[in-house]
Design an enzyme around this catalytic site. Structure first.
Site, PDB file in Angstrom:
ATOM      1  N   HIS A  39       0.999  -1.189  -0.089  1.00 59.49           N
ATOM      2  CA  HIS A  39       0.070  -0.057  -0.082  1.00 59.49           C
ATOM      3  C   HIS A  39       0.988   1.365  -0.005  1.00 59.49           C
ATOM      4  O   HIS A  39       2.225   1.354   0.133  1.00 59.49           O
ATOM      5  CB  HIS A  39      -0.887   0.155   1.243  1.00 59.49           C
ATOM      6  CG  HIS A  39      -0.272   0.118   2.531  1.00 59.49           C
ATOM      7  ND1 HIS A  39       0.052  -1.138   3.186  1.00 59.49           N
ATOM      8  CD2 HIS A  39       0.433   0.959   3.154  1.00 59.49           C
ATOM      9  CE1 HIS A  39       0.873  -0.583   4.260  1.00 59.49           C
ATOM     10  NE2 HIS A  39       1.088   0.443   4.349  1.00 59.49           N
TER      11      HIS A  39
HETATM   12  C1  T46 Z   1       2.855   0.766   7.041  1.00 58.50           C
HETATM   13  C2  T46 Z   1       3.560  -0.404   7.236  1.00 58.50           C
HETATM   14  C3  T46 Z   1       5.090  -0.147   7.348  1.00 58.50           C
HETATM   15  C4  T46 Z   1      -4.604  -0.440  13.113  1.00 58.50           C
HETATM   16  O1  T46 Z   1      -5.964  -0.480  13.585  1.00 58.50           O
HETATM   17  N1  T46 Z   1      -3.968   0.724  13.534  1.00 58.50           N
HETATM   18  C5  T46 Z   1      -2.641   1.033  13.162  1.00 58.50           C
HETATM   19  O2  T46 Z   1      -2.117   1.825  13.584  1.00 58.50           O
HETATM   20  C6  T46 Z   1      -2.054   0.082  12.206  1.00 58.50           C
HETATM   21  C7  T46 Z   1      -0.603   0.348  11.796  1.00 58.50           C
HETATM   22  C8  T46 Z   1      -2.831  -0.705  11.651  1.00 58.50           C
HETATM   23  N2  T46 Z   1      -4.229  -1.009  12.083  1.00 58.50           N
HETATM   24  C9  T46 Z   1      -4.926  -2.413  11.477  1.00 58.50           C
HETATM   25  C10 T46 Z   1      -5.175  -2.180  10.049  1.00 58.50           C
HETATM   26  C11 T46 Z   1      -5.177  -3.563   9.635  1.00 58.50           C
HETATM   27  O3  T46 Z   1      -6.486  -3.954   9.956  1.00 58.50           O
HETATM   28  O4  T46 Z   1      -4.153  -3.452  11.661  1.00 58.50           O
HETATM   29  C12 T46 Z   1      -4.344  -4.274  10.569  1.00 58.50           C
HETATM   30  C13 T46 Z   1      -3.064  -4.640   9.871  1.00 58.50           C
HETATM   31  O5  T46 Z   1      -2.463  -3.454   9.140  1.00 58.50           O
HETATM   32  P1  T46 Z   1      -1.870  -3.841   7.812  1.00 58.50           P
HETATM   33  O6  T46 Z   1      -2.268  -4.563   7.091  1.00 58.50           O
HETATM   34  O7  T46 Z   1      -1.833  -1.990   7.166  1.00 58.50           O
HETATM   35  O8  T46 Z   1      -0.355  -3.861   8.009  1.00 58.50           O
HETATM   36  P2  T46 Z   1       1.100  -3.938   7.369  1.00 58.50           P
HETATM   37  O9  T46 Z   1       2.129  -4.550   8.168  1.00 58.50           O
HETATM   38  O10 T46 Z   1       0.882  -4.312   6.013  1.00 58.50           O
HETATM   39  O11 T46 Z   1       1.363  -2.333   7.118  1.00 58.50           O
HETATM   40  C14 T46 Z   1       1.726  -1.570   8.249  1.00 58.50           C
HETATM   41  C15 T46 Z   1       1.087   0.039   8.253  1.00 58.50           C
HETATM   42  O12 T46 Z   1      -0.379  -0.134   8.128  1.00 58.50           O
HETATM   43  C16 T46 Z   1       1.429   0.750   7.317  1.00 58.50           C
HETATM   44  O13 T46 Z   1       1.023   2.146   7.509  1.00 58.50           O
HETATM   45  O14 T46 Z   1       3.268   1.924   6.454  1.00 58.50           O
HETATM   46  O15 T46 Z   1       3.115  -1.208   8.353  1.00 58.50           O
END
Ligand code: T46
Length: 142
Positions: free
Chosen positions: A49
């Site tokens: 993303h």
């Molecule tokens: C990024 C990379 C480096 C929350 O509810 N609060 C939060 O602060 C975060 C970061 C995530 N979430 C929820 C959203 C999703 O349902 O946690 C779940 C997993 O998030 P995501 O799939 O976006 O995780 P990554 O590891 O792909 O990405 C994360 C960050 O979301 C993103 O901003 O830059 O780490």
């Protein structure tokens, strides 16, 4: 943004090390949120993303994580393999993270609170924003 920086570190092998950075001094924004990712199986890919406005700093206090940054025009690979290294990632950057070692931990400090509206999770949509010049030249890779 979008470059590796060295984290200030004090210590020695006998007593161990302490690393730190400060908002608006060592990193170019105010921190509003911190999160971390752990117990990720080796070779897992996360990320996929971009953010419309969010700035972040990523560091790996333990293990090895490869981060591929893509500004829609070019891609670069950055290796977080030391607790003394951090990666600044600004707005308008597609990111993929790969877990290279068992038990690697990814820590992130972000410039804003969590807001799903700030995410672009579709690569074609991201390229549309790039084409429209949404970030001008603010998303260069270094
Ligand atoms: C990024 C990379 C480096 C929350 O509810 N609060 C939060 O602060 C975060 C970061 C995530 N979430 C929820 C959203 C999703 O349902 O946690 C779940 C997993 O998030 P995501 O799939 O976006 O995780 P990554 O590891 O792909 O990405 C994360 C960050 O979301 C993103 O901003 O830059 O780490």
């Amino acid at each position: 943004m979008n470059k590796i920086i060295e984290i200030k570190t004090f210590g020695n092998e006998e007593q161990g090390f302490l690393s730190f950075f400060e908002s608006n001094k060592d990193i170019p924004f105010e921190i509003k949120r911190i999160y971390y990712t752990y117990d990720v199986p080796i070779n897992t890919k996360r990320g996929m993303h971009a953010h419309k406005e969010l700035n972040q700093v990523l560091w790996c206090p333990y293990g090895e994580i490869e981060v591929i940054l893509d500004n829609g025009k070019e891609k670069k690979s950055y290796l977080l393999d030391s607790p003394e290294k951090a990666l600044l990632v600004g707005k308008g950057i597609w990111r993929d993270m790969y877990w290279k070692k068992e038990n690697s931990v990814l820590c992130v400090a972000a410039s804003d609170y969590y807001n799903e509206e700030d995410y672009i999770r579709d690569y074609d949509e991201f390229l549309k924003y790039v084409k429209e010049g949404y970030w001008n030249d603010e998303n260069k890779l270094y």
